[in-house]
Design a protein around this motif. Structure first.
Motif, PDB file in Angstrom:
ATOM      1  N   LEU A 131       3.891   5.574  -5.547  1.00 45.88           N
ATOM      2  CA  LEU A 131       3.877   5.526  -7.006  1.00 45.88           C
ATOM      3  C   LEU A 131       2.810   6.473  -7.572  1.00 45.88           C
ATOM      4  O   LEU A 131       3.073   7.211  -8.536  1.00 45.88           O
ATOM      5  CB  LEU A 131       3.617   4.085  -7.474  1.00 45.88           C
ATOM      6  CG  LEU A 131       3.761   3.806  -8.962  1.00 45.88           C
ATOM      7  CD1 LEU A 131       5.197   4.091  -9.412  1.00 45.88           C
ATOM      8  CD2 LEU A 131       3.387   2.380  -9.282  1.00 45.88           C
ATOM      9  N   VAL A 132       1.638   6.502  -6.967  1.00 44.01           N
ATOM     10  CA  VAL A 132       0.574   7.406  -7.412  1.00 44.01           C
ATOM     11  C   VAL A 132       1.014   8.866  -7.234  1.00 44.01           C
ATOM     12  O   VAL A 132       0.793   9.715  -8.118  1.00 44.01           O
ATOM     13  CB  VAL A 132      -0.737   7.118  -6.640  1.00 44.01           C
ATOM     14  CG1 VAL A 132      -1.774   8.213  -6.879  1.00 44.01           C
ATOM     15  CG2 VAL A 132      -1.311   5.766  -7.053  1.00 44.01           C
TER      16      VAL A 132
ATOM     17  N   ILE B 273       4.073  10.042  -7.230  1.00 45.44           N
ATOM     18  CA  ILE B 273       5.108  10.330  -8.230  1.00 45.44           C
ATOM     19  C   ILE B 273       4.472  10.591  -9.587  1.00 45.44           C
ATOM     20  O   ILE B 273       4.851  11.526 -10.305  1.00 45.44           O
ATOM     21  CB  ILE B 273       6.135   9.184  -8.301  1.00 45.44           C
ATOM     22  CG1 ILE B 273       6.965   9.151  -7.030  1.00 45.44           C
ATOM     23  CG2 ILE B 273       7.030   9.311  -9.531  1.00 45.44           C
ATOM     24  CD1 ILE B 273       7.862   7.933  -6.883  1.00 45.44           C
ATOM     25  N   ILE B 274       3.482   9.813  -9.953  1.00 49.35           N
ATOM     26  CA  ILE B 274       2.806   9.997 -11.239  1.00 49.35           C
ATOM     27  C   ILE B 274       2.051  11.331 -11.262  1.00 49.35           C
ATOM     28  O   ILE B 274       2.111  12.070 -12.254  1.00 49.35           O
ATOM     29  CB  ILE B 274       1.858   8.809 -11.526  1.00 49.35           C
ATOM     30  CG1 ILE B 274       2.688   7.538 -11.781  1.00 49.35           C
ATOM     31  CG2 ILE B 274       0.947   9.094 -12.709  1.00 49.35           C
ATOM     32  CD1 ILE B 274       1.872   6.263 -11.856  1.00 49.35           C
ATOM     33  N   LEU B 275       1.348  11.644 -10.173  1.00 47.68           N
ATOM     34  CA  LEU B 275       0.642  12.922 -10.109  1.00 47.68           C
ATOM     35  C   LEU B 275       1.601  14.098 -10.210  1.00 47.68           C
ATOM     36  O   LEU B 275       1.319  15.095 -10.891  1.00 47.68           O
ATOM     37  CB  LEU B 275      -0.161  13.021  -8.805  1.00 47.68           C
ATOM     38  CG  LEU B 275      -1.454  12.225  -8.742  1.00 47.68           C
ATOM     39  CD1 LEU B 275      -2.076  12.333  -7.359  1.00 47.68           C
ATOM     40  CD2 LEU B 275      -2.425  12.726  -9.781  1.00 47.68           C
ATOM     41  N   THR B 276       2.736  13.995  -9.560  1.00 43.69           N
ATOM     42  CA  THR B 276       3.721  15.069  -9.609  1.00 43.69           C
ATOM     43  C   THR B 276       4.256  15.239 -11.031  1.00 43.69           C
ATOM     44  O   THR B 276       4.439  16.363 -11.496  1.00 43.69           O
ATOM     45  CB  THR B 276       4.880  14.770  -8.641  1.00 43.69           C
ATOM     46  OG1 THR B 276       4.356  14.553  -7.338  1.00 43.69           O
ATOM     47  CG2 THR B 276       5.878  15.902  -8.604  1.00 43.69           C
ATOM     48  N   ALA B 277       4.488  14.161 -11.693  1.00 43.40           N
ATOM     49  CA  ALA B 277       5.016  14.222 -13.055  1.00 43.40           C
ATOM     50  C   ALA B 277       4.031  14.912 -13.990  1.00 43.40           C
ATOM     51  O   ALA B 277       4.430  15.682 -14.874  1.00 43.40           O
ATOM     52  CB  ALA B 277       5.334  12.825 -13.556  1.00 43.40           C
TER      53      ALA B 277
ATOM     54  N   LEU C  84       0.824  -1.205   0.000  1.00 38.39           N
ATOM     55  CA  LEU C  84       0.000   0.000   0.000  1.00 38.39           C
ATOM     56  C   LEU C  84       0.862   1.260   0.000  1.00 38.39           C
ATOM     57  O   LEU C  84       0.594   2.218  -0.743  1.00 38.39           O
ATOM     58  CB  LEU C  84      -0.928   0.011   1.212  1.00 38.39           C
ATOM     59  CG  LEU C  84      -2.178  -0.860   1.114  1.00 38.39           C
ATOM     60  CD1 LEU C  84      -2.931  -0.865   2.442  1.00 38.39           C
ATOM     61  CD2 LEU C  84      -3.087  -0.361   0.019  1.00 38.39           C
ATOM     62  N   ILE C  85       1.885   1.276   0.829  1.00 35.76           N
ATOM     63  CA  ILE C  85       2.792   2.431   0.871  1.00 35.76           C
ATOM     64  C   ILE C  85       3.467   2.609  -0.480  1.00 35.76           C
ATOM     65  O   ILE C  85       3.569   3.735  -0.990  1.00 35.76           O
ATOM     66  CB  ILE C  85       3.822   2.275   2.005  1.00 35.76           C
ATOM     67  CG1 ILE C  85       3.115   2.376   3.358  1.00 35.76           C
ATOM     68  CG2 ILE C  85       4.922   3.314   1.899  1.00 35.76           C
ATOM     69  CD1 ILE C  85       3.997   2.062   4.543  1.00 35.76           C
ATOM     70  N   PHE C  86       3.924   1.533  -1.077  1.00 35.38           N
ATOM     71  CA  PHE C  86       4.556   1.593  -2.385  1.00 35.38           C
ATOM     72  C   PHE C  86       3.578   2.120  -3.431  1.00 35.38           C
ATOM     73  O   PHE C  86       3.932   2.965  -4.266  1.00 35.38           O
ATOM     74  CB  PHE C  86       5.084   0.204  -2.773  1.00 35.38           C
ATOM     75  CG  PHE C  86       5.763   0.175  -4.093  1.00 35.38           C
ATOM     76  CD1 PHE C  86       7.047   0.699  -4.248  1.00 35.38           C
ATOM     77  CD2 PHE C  86       5.124  -0.361  -5.209  1.00 35.38           C
ATOM     78  CE1 PHE C  86       7.677   0.680  -5.476  1.00 35.38           C
ATOM     79  CE2 PHE C  86       5.752  -0.387  -6.437  1.00 35.38           C
ATOM     80  CZ  PHE C  86       7.030   0.133  -6.569  1.00 35.38           C
TER      81      PHE C  86
END
Length: 142
Positions: free
Chosen positions: A24-25, A27-31, A18-20
């Motif tokens: 990951l979500v 990081i994708i939103l930031t990108a 869950l933490i991973f």
């Protein structure tokens, strides 16, 4: 006991997963949001006030001269206002003295006229001053 350890191991794996997934979500939103943030930053720079280099020393001198002339004009107008207020005050003394003469209070009217400097009177004020003085003299004779 083994069952409990397996459940603990499973929950640790689930929490780690869950933490991973959350990381990951994020990081994708930031990108995906980074280009928008850059656009907003550039747009905000458009609204920044920039120092105007177009103001020359000639314009500054022109504004300084204009300010000096306006200051001089302001002082002249204030002195004119002061002079007009003095003239109004003299007229008020003359009118009060005239009213006192009309009421037969010649002594009080004469005292009012002694407070006025006859050398500073305008032509119209001098005419009124002389008329009141004549009325006072006529009233004293009677």
């Amino acid at each position: 006991m083994k069952n409990e350890k397996k459940k603990e191991n499973r929950s640790i794996y689930i929490y780690t997963a869950l933490i991973f997934a959350v990381a990951l979500v994020l990081i994708i939103l930031t990108a995906f949001s980074q280009p928008r943030v850059n656009k907003l930053g550039k747009r905000a720079e458009e609204f920044k006030p920039e120092a105007t280099e177009s103001v020359t020393t000639d314009e500054i001198a022109k504004y300084a001269n204009m300010a000096a002339s306006l200051d001089t004009e302001n002082k002249e107008l204030n002195s004119e206002i002061s002079e007009k207020n003095k003239q109004i005050q003299i007229y008020e003394f003359l009118l009060t003295a005239n009213a006192q003469v009309s009421d037969g209070q010649f002594v009080e009217a004469e005292e009012m006229l002694t407070q006025i400097d006859a050398t500073t009177l305008t032509d119209n004020q001098m005419i009124l001053f002389n008329e009141i003085t004549e009325k006072i003299n006529e009233g004293k004779e009677q």
